[in-house]
Enzyme design. Structure first.
Site, PDB file in Angstrom:
ATOM      1  N   ASP A  89     -17.878 -13.534  59.580  1.00  0.00           N
ATOM      2  CA  ASP A  89     -19.138 -13.415  58.939  1.00  0.00           C
ATOM      3  C   ASP A  89     -19.210 -12.387  58.246  1.00  0.00           C
ATOM      4  OD1 ASP A  89     -20.810 -15.045  60.825  1.00  0.00           O
ATOM      5  OD2 ASP A  89     -20.009 -13.694  62.629  1.00  0.00           O
ATOM      6  N   LYS A 119     -22.827 -22.029  58.654  1.00  0.00           N
ATOM      7  CA  LYS A 119     -23.848 -20.605  58.549  1.00  0.00           C
ATOM      8  C   LYS A 119     -24.781 -20.995  58.711  1.00  0.00           C
ATOM      9  CE  LYS A 119     -20.098 -18.314  60.585  1.00  0.00           C
ATOM     10  NZ  LYS A 119     -20.019 -18.015  62.123  1.00  0.00           N
TER      11      LYS A 119
END
Length: 443
Positions: free
Chosen positions: A325, A352
Site C-alpha cells: 500500500d 487496488k
C-alpha cells in the site's frame, strides 16, 4: 460515503516540517479487531480504532449481523459478540463503501454461516475483482453470485457446515488468506492456507490472541497456516497501534522537505508491514526507532524522521507484500532521489482502488518526472533533490493513497500541485490534512 461533488486540495512548498504527531490506528488491525470481537462470546474492548469510513463500514456490517458495536470515546469501542456460528441474516444489503478489506474478509465470515448477504460498494470498489476470494470460498461450499467480471454487487449464500480445504494462494494476498481463515472458523475440521510468499500476518496473530487453535510453520511450499474450526473465541482488550501505511506519508514528507524533523508516535512495525521503512533507510533516509515495545502482540515504536538526500532504489519484488500500500508514496520519494529507480513485481497495484501504476505514472509526468511504465511496475529517473515542477491538477481516480501521495509531492514543488478531490482521503485517514498542517505544511 462522501459528497459526490469534488473537493480539490492544493499543496504548496513552505518551510520545513517540524513537530510530533500520532497517526490513526492501523486499518488492517482495526477491521480484524471488530470482526473477531463480534465472533467472541462476551464483551471486547478496543482502543485506538481507526474511525475512517472503511472501518466504520465493517462496524456497521457486524451490527447488521447481530453484534453490538458501540463507540464510547475517540477510538474507543465496545463489542458484544454473537459467538462463532452466531451471525444473523442481515435485513438489507451490506454497503462496503470503498473498503475492499471489509468486503473480502466479510465474504469469508458469511461463507460458513447459513445466511445470505448482498455486498454493495461505491464506484471504485465495484470495479475491483473479487474472483480471487470467490474461488476458495466456493470450494468450501458457499454459493456466490457476482456481477460480470466477478465484481460487486454480489451475493454470498453461506453454508453450514462448510467444507474444510487446503488452499495454496495463487497470488500474495493477505485478504484472500484471511477470508479463507475466517470462513474456517465456523467450519468443522482443519482449514489450511499455504502462502508461497509471506503476507501481513495480523489475522494469524489476532486469531491466536482470541483463542483460536492455529499453527504456522515453514515448509518447502511456503508458510503453512492451519486453523481448527468451531472454536470458542474469548473476548479481548485490544490496543490498535498506529497504521504504518499512514505513517509512510509523513516519513516520506519529512525525508524530502529540506530542514524537516518529525516524530511519529506509536507506529506499528510488524515485519510484514514495515517494508517501506526498511527500503527508505536503504535509500539513505534518516529514520530512528525510539522506545521500541510490544503492544497487543505487535511491535511498536516512535519514529524520528529527518530530511536527507535520497538515492535511487531497486527493491526486491519479494519485498512487495510488506509495503504494497506504500508504493504510491515511495514513487514520490524515488522521483526526488539521485539516480534511476527500477521498481518491479508490483502488478497487484493495478487492482487496488485504482490502477495505481497507471494513475501514478500520469500524475508524476504531469509534475515533471521522467519515467517509463512497465507491465508490473515502473522505472523512475530521480530529480536529485530538485523540486517537482508542479503546476498541475492530478486525477486521483477516487483513490485515497493517490490523493495523499500527491499532497506530499506538493510540499516540495516549484509550483503548487492540486489534487482533484480530497474526499476519498476520509476512507482511511480522516485527519491527514490536519496532521500535515500541524507540522507546518501548506495544504
Amino acid at each position: 460515503m462522501h459528497d459526490a461533488s469534488p473537493q480539490p486540495l492544493t499543496a504548496t512548498t513552505g518551510g520545513p516540517l517540524r513537530g510530533t504527531i500520532a497517526v490513526p490506528g492501523d486499518k488492517s488491525i482495526s477491521h480484524r479487531a471488530l470482526m473477531l470481537s463480534a465472533l467472541a462470546v462476551g464483551t471486547s474492548h478496543i482502543t485506538g480504532l481507526l474511525e475512517g469510513e472503511d472501518v466504520l463500514a465493517t462496524a456497521a456490517a457486524m451490527r447488521a449481523m447481530g453484534a453490538r458495536a458501540e463507540r464510547s470515546g475517540p477510538g474507543e469501542w465496545q463489542v458484544d459478540g454473537v459467538g462463532v456460528g452466531g451471525l444473523l441474516q442481515p435485513a438489507g444489503a451490506l454497503d462496503m463503501g470503498n473498503s475492499g478489506t471489509s468486503t473480502r474478509l466479510l465474504m469469508g465470515l458469511v461463507a460458513s454461516h447459513a445466511i445470505t448477504a448482498t455486498f454493495t460498494g461505491d464506484a471504485s470498489l465495484s470495479g475491483r475483482p473479487m474472483g480471487r476470494v470467490i474461488a476458495p470460498l466456493s470450494q468450501m461450499g458457499a454459493d456466490i453470485t457476482a456481477s460480470p467480471g466477478g465484481t460487486l454487487p454480489l451475493m454470498v449464500r453461506g453454508i453450514a457446515p462448510a467444507v474444510p480445504i487446503t488452499y495454496t494462494l495463487p497470488v500474495a494476498s493477505a485478504q484472500v488468506k484471511s477470508a479463507v481463515l475466517l470462513a474456517g472458523l465456523n467450519t468443522p475440521g482443519v482449514t489450511t492456507v499455504i502462502e508461497p510468499v509471506a503476507t501481513r500476518d495480523h489475522s494469524e496473530r489476532m486469531l491466536a490472541g482470541f483463542g483460536a487453535e492455529l499453527s504456522v510453520e515453514q515448509s518447502d511450499a511456503g508458510r503453512v497456516i492451519r486453523l481448527t474450526g468451531q472454536a470458542e473465541l474469548r473476548p479481548q482488550s485490544i490496543a490498535v497501534p498506529g497504521d504504518p501505511s499512514s505513517a509512510a506519508f509523513f516519513a516520506v514528507a519529512a525525508s524530502i522537505v529540506p530542514g524537516s524533523d518529525v516524530v511519529i508516535r506509536n507506529v506499528g512495525l510488524n515485519p510484514t508491514r514495515a517494508g517501506l521503512f526498511r527500503l527508505l533507510r536503504r535509500m539513505g533516509a534518516s529514520i530512528e526507532e525510539m522506545d521500541a515495545r510490544i503492544v497487543g502482540g505487535e511491535p511498536v515504536a516512535d519514529l524520528r524522521v529527518r530530511h536527507t538526500d535520497l538515492i535511487a532504489c531497486d527493491p526486491d519484488p519479494a519485498d512487495a507484500p510488506s509495503m504494497i500500500d506504500e508504493f504510491p508514496v515511495l514513487f514520490i520519494a524515488a522521483a526526488l532521489a539521485t539516480g534511476t529507480s527500477r521498481i518491479t513485481g508490483i502488478e497487484e497495484l493495478r487492482v487496488k482502488e485504482s490502477d495505481r501504476i497507471t494513475t501514478m505514472v500520469a500524475g508524476l509526468r504531469a509534475i515533471g518526472v521522467t519515467l517509463e511504465e512497465l507491465p508490473d511496475g515502473l522505472v523512475i529517473e530521480g530529480r536529485g533533490g530538485e523540486p517537482f515542477a508542479g503546476g498541475a491538477t492530478i486525477a486521483s481516480r477516487l483513490d485515497h493513497r493517490i490523493a495523499m501521495s500527491f499532497a506530499v509531492a506538493g510540499l516540495h514543488a516549484g509550483r503548487p500541485i492540486t489534487v482533484d478531490d480530497r474526499a476519498p482521503i476520509a476512507t482511511s485517514f480522516p485527519n491527514f490534512l490536519d496532521l500535515l498542517r500541524s507540522l507546518g505544511a501548506s495544504c
